[in-house]
Design an enzyme around this catalytic site. Structure first.
Site, PDB file in Angstrom:
ATOM      1  N   CYS A   1     -59.911  17.605  28.841  1.00 16.99           N
ATOM      2  CA  CYS A   1     -59.480  18.388  30.002  1.00 16.99           C
ATOM      3  C   CYS A   1     -58.829  17.548  31.110  1.00 16.99           C
ATOM      4  O   CYS A   1     -57.684  17.165  31.010  1.00 16.99           O
ATOM      5  CB  CYS A   1     -60.662  19.185  30.546  1.00 16.99           C
TER       6      CYS A   1
ATOM      7  N   SER B   1      -4.881  25.357  14.066  1.00 19.85           N
ATOM      8  CA  SER B   1      -4.840  25.881  12.697  1.00 19.85           C
ATOM      9  C   SER B   1      -5.217  27.349  12.606  1.00 19.85           C
ATOM     10  O   SER B   1      -5.012  27.980  11.576  1.00 19.85           O
ATOM     11  CB  SER B   1      -5.799  25.075  11.818  1.00 19.85           C
ATOM     12  N   GLY B   2      -5.814  27.874  13.675  1.00 17.21           N
ATOM     13  CA  GLY B   2      -6.383  29.214  13.585  1.00 17.21           C
ATOM     14  C   GLY B   2      -7.815  29.181  13.080  1.00 17.21           C
ATOM     15  O   GLY B   2      -8.400  30.219  12.772  1.00 17.21           O
ATOM     16  N   GLY B   3      -8.387  27.970  13.013  1.00 18.48           N
ATOM     17  CA  GLY B   3      -9.774  27.809  12.588  1.00 18.48           C
ATOM     18  C   GLY B   3     -10.693  27.575  13.776  1.00 18.48           C
ATOM     19  O   GLY B   3     -10.253  27.455  14.928  1.00 18.48           O
TER      20      GLY B   3
ATOM     21  N   SER C   1     -10.382  23.807  15.920  1.00 14.36           N
ATOM     22  CA  SER C   1      -9.215  23.648  16.796  1.00 14.36           C
ATOM     23  C   SER C   1      -9.247  24.687  17.911  1.00 14.36           C
ATOM     24  O   SER C   1      -8.771  24.420  19.025  1.00 14.36           O
ATOM     25  CB  SER C   1      -7.913  23.749  15.994  1.00 14.36           C
TER      26      SER C   1
ATOM     27  N   GLU D   1     -63.678  22.263  25.286  1.00 14.23           N
ATOM     28  CA  GLU D   1     -64.635  21.456  26.034  1.00 14.23           C
ATOM     29  C   GLU D   1     -65.982  22.187  26.113  1.00 14.23           C
ATOM     30  O   GLU D   1     -66.037  23.394  26.364  1.00 14.23           O
ATOM     31  CB  GLU D   1     -64.066  21.223  27.445  1.00 14.23           C
TER      32      GLU D   1
ATOM     33  N   LYS E   1     -65.787  12.131  28.616  1.00 13.65           N
ATOM     34  CA  LYS E   1     -64.793  12.513  29.615  1.00 13.65           C
ATOM     35  C   LYS E   1     -64.820  11.450  30.708  1.00 13.65           C
ATOM     36  O   LYS E   1     -65.886  11.042  31.175  1.00 13.65           O
ATOM     37  CB  LYS E   1     -65.115  13.892  30.187  1.00 13.65           C
TER      38      LYS E   1
ATOM     39  N   LYS F   1     -15.602   6.127   7.158  1.00 16.48           N
ATOM     40  CA  LYS F   1     -14.761   6.948   8.034  1.00 16.48           C
ATOM     41  C   LYS F   1     -15.288   6.936   9.462  1.00 16.48           C
ATOM     42  O   LYS F   1     -14.512   6.937  10.431  1.00 16.48           O
ATOM     43  CB  LYS F   1     -14.700   8.385   7.522  1.00 16.48           C
TER      44      LYS F   1
ATOM     45  N   TRP G   1     -16.083  15.504   5.540  1.00 12.20           N
ATOM     46  CA  TRP G   1     -15.135  16.590   5.248  1.00 12.20           C
ATOM     47  C   TRP G   1     -13.926  16.456   6.165  1.00 12.20           C
ATOM     48  O   TRP G   1     -13.633  17.309   6.999  1.00 12.20           O
ATOM     49  CB  TRP G   1     -15.824  17.942   5.413  1.00 12.20           C
TER      50      TRP G   1
END
Length: 616
Positions: free
Chosen positions: A166, A351-353, A356, A44, A112, A586, A468
């Protein structure tokens, strides 16, 4: 200047001198002549200094200001649009204005409107409000130019911006609101703001809220600290925000005169096309506001000022609170579902993944929140011939340590018998892979009948997006707590749990985090060898779902962010879009699950797509 809907803007705060506007020509030219941005925004009253006081009354001061403006226009080599602040004499009235310029032509003058006139501010002593004069044009340096509110628009690149000064930002009804509804994607604010304790935070949140309400980019630059410090101190605070999120903010005492920022205009346009409230309010505005043409040039060698965020789904480093909120959303979603179903047992495949594991931790928290028995969680590990020893060990240890009901049901014989019934030749093809996933789901579903329970899904948002998952296999459940959580966030949440509520099983969780991601449906199978890294895929999903990025733009962003070749970036973008759209069938029948981020893939919520589209 611009590429793929991204426009570079420079926020400038030159060191100026009070008393003679001609002394400010050189510092302004020094900035302009070194810039290649599409827009350079100055503060300004940048030609004179905000704190000139009663010098504004003197005609010599006004004449020198006009002379300074003329010298800048004639001597600059800058080709883009620049915006300077100055006092403008119209008849015997004086206005505090922003002058928008390109190629020696004044494109428009914006007054302004809201003049602060309390405490340290005395603007009504010198200036008239833009509200008080009904002028369509004014004369500046022999040019007749539009005066008032206007949107500056490059029709070819579909980029529009508006300007406010402003105090106009702080008003109840701001010019920026109307300009945004009239087609301005960016609102540029020239400011001179004295500093007090706490004002920086208030100023930043005002900018953020303006960009949120207006569905715009908001760029703010304030005058340099070279303003008079007779009673107050000014700082060159610069802020850039888009759609309610902070892009960058300078420190109050940052000595740098210029802050450059990359503004994604297409992301703004995309959100406006989606937002029904904005579209409702926009009706009638687009035709009523003056439009002024500007030119932004395509730059095929566009370089980002700073690296893009590689993990946009994750909160900033150290922001544990946001991760805890994500976890609470998952837990509360499951709590409500359990209560509605009469507190049944929860059946979950372990699954150990990563996925899950996260789903199990959420279930464990939900049961404890309901003061239930963790034995009502029935975890089932279903190893096959290709299940790794590490995954199986971690799955069993995890269930034991959490104290849930643990079952182990090997599926190797069932898979073999099923494939033999199909006269399958024994190859490890897609039938072999999906048979394992579907038999596991069959076991879980039948266990839910046996124990009067329900199957808890585990697949994450990234897997759902990329398809996936096996249709009517791990794709199916009665409720999926991970449906709104992309893989990078899954990893962050499991890590958080290892350092927060589940430190006693940290070793198991770290082992799971460190193992390559795999559905383990074939020997040595690694998901990222097939679909690419989840970090890059999640990066692209964010820009696709949140910002509406095209295939070409996704490749461009990946190339610049991850340093890949053109060929590798093109492959990533093409593969993501092919998998994403091909997998819609899906998602049409995907289970319920809580939305965690601003995006969701639920066909009942955010994403409405036909499954038989052809995007080749």
């Amino acid at each position: 200047m611009t590429q793929h809907g991204i426009l570079k803007v420079s926020l400038a705060s030159p060191e100026i001198k009070l008393g003679n506007p001609l002394l400010n020509v050189e510092p302004i030219l020094n900035i302009l002549n070194h810039e290649s941005s599409g827009i350079v925004l100055f503060p300004e009253l940048s030609l004179t200094g905000y704190t000139s006081g009663d010098l504004f009354f003197q005609i010599d001061y006004i004449n020198k200001t006009n002379e300074a403006l003329s010298k800048i226009m004639n001597e600059t080599t800058y080709q883009g649009v620049y915006i300077l602040g100055m006092p403008l004499k119209v008849g015997d009235a004086l206005f505090n204005v922003a002058v928008v310029i390109q190629n020696k032509k004044i494109l428009g003058v914006i007054p302004k409107y809201h003049l602060p006139n309390s405490k340290e501010f005395n603007e009504k002593r010198w200036f008239q409000s833009g509200f008080n004069y009904e002028l369509d044009t004014v004369e500046v340096l022999g040019q007749t130019v539009p005066f008032g509110d206007m949107v500056f628009k490059d029709e070819l690149h579909d980029i529009g911006f508006g300007v406010e000064i402003c105090q106009d930002m702080w008003a109840i009804e701001t010019p920026g609101n109307h300009l945004s509804l009239s087609g301005a994607h960016l609102i540029l604010n020239l400011s001179a703001s004295p500093e007090t304790m706490g004002k920086q935070t208030v100023r930043k949140h005002t900018v953020l809220d303006a960009s949120r309400r207006q569905l715009s980019g908001y760029l703010y630059t304030a005058s340099a600290s070279s303003e008079s410090t007779m009673d107050v101190v000014f700082t060159p605070h610069k802020i850039a925000a888009s759609l309610g999120s902070l892009i960058i903010e300078s420190s109050l005492l940052d000595p740098k005169e210029v802050l450059r920022v990359d503004m994604d205009i297409e992301a703004i346009r995309y959100q406006r096309r989606i937002d029904s409230t904005f579209k409702d309010e926009q009706n009638g505005y687009t035709q009523s506001t003056t439009k002024v043409h500007v030119d932004f040039f395509t730059n095929n060698d566009y370089v980002f000022e700073r690296p893009l965020n590689k993990t946009p789904f994750l909160p900033k480093v150290g922001d544990k609170e946001s991760l805890l909120i994500a976890n609470q959303i998952q837990v509360q979603g499951l709590v409500q579902k359990i209560k509605h179903l009469g507190k049944p047992k929860i059946i979950i495949g372990i699954s150990g993944g990563l996925d899950s594991t996260l789903a199990l931790l959420v279930a464990h928290q939900a049961i404890k929140k309901l003061n239930g028995d963790v034995k009502d969680i029935i975890g089932v590990t279903m190893p096959s011939q290709v299940t790794s020893k590490g995954s199986k060990t971690d799955a069993i240890l995890l269930m034991e340590k959490l104290g849930i009901t643990a079952l182990e049901i090997p599926i190797e014989d069932q898979v073999k018998l099923h494939l033999e019934s199909l006269n399958h030749g024994g190859s490890t093809d897609i039938t072999y892979e999906n048979a394992q996933a579907r038999i596991r789901t069959l076991i879980l579903m039948n266990l839910s009948n046996k124990h009067q329970g329900f199957v808890l899904g585990t697949g994450d948002l990234s897997e759902i997006a990329l398809g996936w998952m096996t249709f009517n296999g791990d794709h199916m459940s009665m409720y999926n707590v991970n449906a709104g959580v992309p893989k990078t966030l899954v990893q962050a949440l499991v890590k958080l749990h290892s350092e927060h509520n589940y430190q006693d099983i940290k070793d198991i969780l770290i082992s799971i985090l460190n193992r390559p991601i795999s559905p383990e449906l074939k020997e040595n199978q690694k998901t990222e060898d097939v679909i690419g890294t989840y970090e890059i895929n999640d990066f692209m999903l964010h820009h696709l779902l949140e910002n509406g990025a095209s295939e070409e733009k996704l490749s461009f962003l990946v190339r610049h962010t991850f340093g890949l070749s053109v060929e590798a970036s093109d492959l990533y973008a093409k593969r993501l879009l092919n998998r994403f759209y091909h997998s819609q069938f899906k998602r049409q029948v995907m289970p319920e699950g809580p939305k965690v981020l601003r995006i969701s893939l639920s066909p009942r919520g955010d994403l409405r797509l036909p499954s038989d589209m052809n995007r080749k």
